[in-house]
Scaffold this active site. Sequence first.
Site, short mmCIF file in Angstrom:
data_model
loop_
_atom_site.label_atom_id
_atom_site.label_comp_id
_atom_site.label_asym_id
_atom_site.label_seq_id
_atom_site.Cartn_x
_atom_site.Cartn_y
_atom_site.Cartn_z
N GLU A 263 0.87 -1.17 0.00
CA GLU A 263 0.00 0.00 0.00
C GLU A 263 0.91 1.22 0.00
O GLU A 263 1.70 1.39 0.93
CB GLU A 263 -0.91 0.00 1.23
CG GLU A 263 -1.85 1.18 1.27
CD GLU A 263 -2.54 1.33 2.61
OE1 GLU A 263 -2.56 2.47 3.12
OE2 GLU A 263 -3.02 0.32 3.15
N CYS A 299 -3.79 7.23 5.52
CA CYS A 299 -3.68 6.89 4.10
C CYS A 299 -4.96 7.24 3.34
O CYS A 299 -4.96 7.26 2.11
CB CYS A 299 -3.35 5.41 3.93
SG CYS A 299 -4.40 4.31 4.89
#
Length: 524
Positions: A263, A299
């Site tokens: 990620e 995020c």
Amino acid sequence: METRNLIGNSYRPGNGNKFKAVDPAHGVDLPGEFYAASVAEANNAMDLADKAFTAYRNIGPKKKAAFLRSIADEIIAIGDALLERASAESGLPVPRLQGERARTTNQLKMFADLLEEGSWVEAIIDTAIPDRQPLPRLDIRKMMVPLGPAVVFGASNFPLAFSVAGGDTAAALAAGCPVVVKAHPAHPGTSALVAEAIRKAAEATAMPEGVFSILYDDGYAIGETLVKHPKTKIVTFTGSLKGGMALVKISRERDEPIPVFAEMGSINPLILLPGALKNRPAELAKLAGPITNNAGQFCTQPGLLITINGEGLAEFKTALAGEIKEIMSSTMLTPGICANFNKLAGNMLAEDAVKIIAKSEKVDTTKNNQGVPLVTEISAAEFLLDEKFKEEVFGPYSMLIVAENRGELEQVVNSLHGQLTASIYADGDELAGYKNVTDKLADIAGRVILNGPPTGVEVGNAIQHGGPFPATSDSRFTSVGTSSIKRFVRPVCWQNWSEDLLPDELKTSNPLNIWRLFNNEWKK
């Protein structure tokens, strides 16, 4: 607190270079000298994990579930010392970390429940049809099995929930994969406390030695060694695009390429349609919270706000500026992250096309590494001219893009790269007129949100936390929720095996009483 590397159940003598954790808010070293692992220790940890895999893969779901629940109990037993150390190492407030600890322990218990329910193995059984014409059908049965030893890189922005005992570790252990953690150098003390909790749980539930290890390093050598090791079968990573792609490159250059689930970054576009902007500009200005919470170091932080010039825009900008100016600066996770935030935000402001809507007027001068909230504005036409405006500015920053019409808004959306999330605010039935936009959002994002901010990720069965490149290296999988277990498994088919030799999950008698697709019918 033990500061040596843990390999299996044993702490190894500290022989490597030593380093300390740093309090980012005050710029002082924290107690504890951590020993950087050697290449030999990394090799030893992977070899031991491979040996443990032989036994651990065959341990029943109830015993694995007991192991995961025991980890959760041991983490809770650490008490406030864990929260205090995590706060000191990250600058994150203790209340935020209380919630993160609960998320960490709850997801361990969630995977324990998943194991006991059992259908995650996706057992499919097609029994033999000897008299089928023109050819008989053989007995064929399929299920998911663990890949093997996993290497998990701890994340900087979630020292508990995406770190040593976080979602990656929980999913890997649930799948039957031993785990070697490369601790994040920003919070080694937090990592050490949690690692000891896992060690205690492994011993208490009689797990094979090597089912878990943790290694420290304030550089890149040990991480590279772990990814290259021939016994490593899967790697997970949460961090920067540069770091994630470096691991992907290493994995692809191995004699046996392996999956790296990375990620890596997302600007999480948020679209404000004209009706919503006209009817509730002051309410939408409350997006200042998701933009700046915890110094914007989520995020899923909304880094782009996209709208059309029209009624309500001026009121929205004024209200948003008022909110931003009153938000206190926050300590960022590390000096390096803070420096990078200031650099990237400065790069944006250096562009003539970028104007400041607001910058916080409340800076905590008593602490170091302060992320100061900032929102800028650019026209859609200027935004479309330069790729740099699509770069993630990790921190309390967002850019408002103003289109002159629907066509320009669609052009902006069509220009965006892969994202973890995409949000859209709409009133009444206006959303029906923007199907091209909503379809595109589903193409570029893993999670599409209506009338809500992207921050706050529900940990459950239906969640998707992942998206097309560069948000992640593989958009087919999630790193949050029960479906994340699928990253650590692969399908295997058994053909013409007798009942007594089949795995319990595939036996006709179904001793585990799990849901299976049996001759094209779901049943127990």
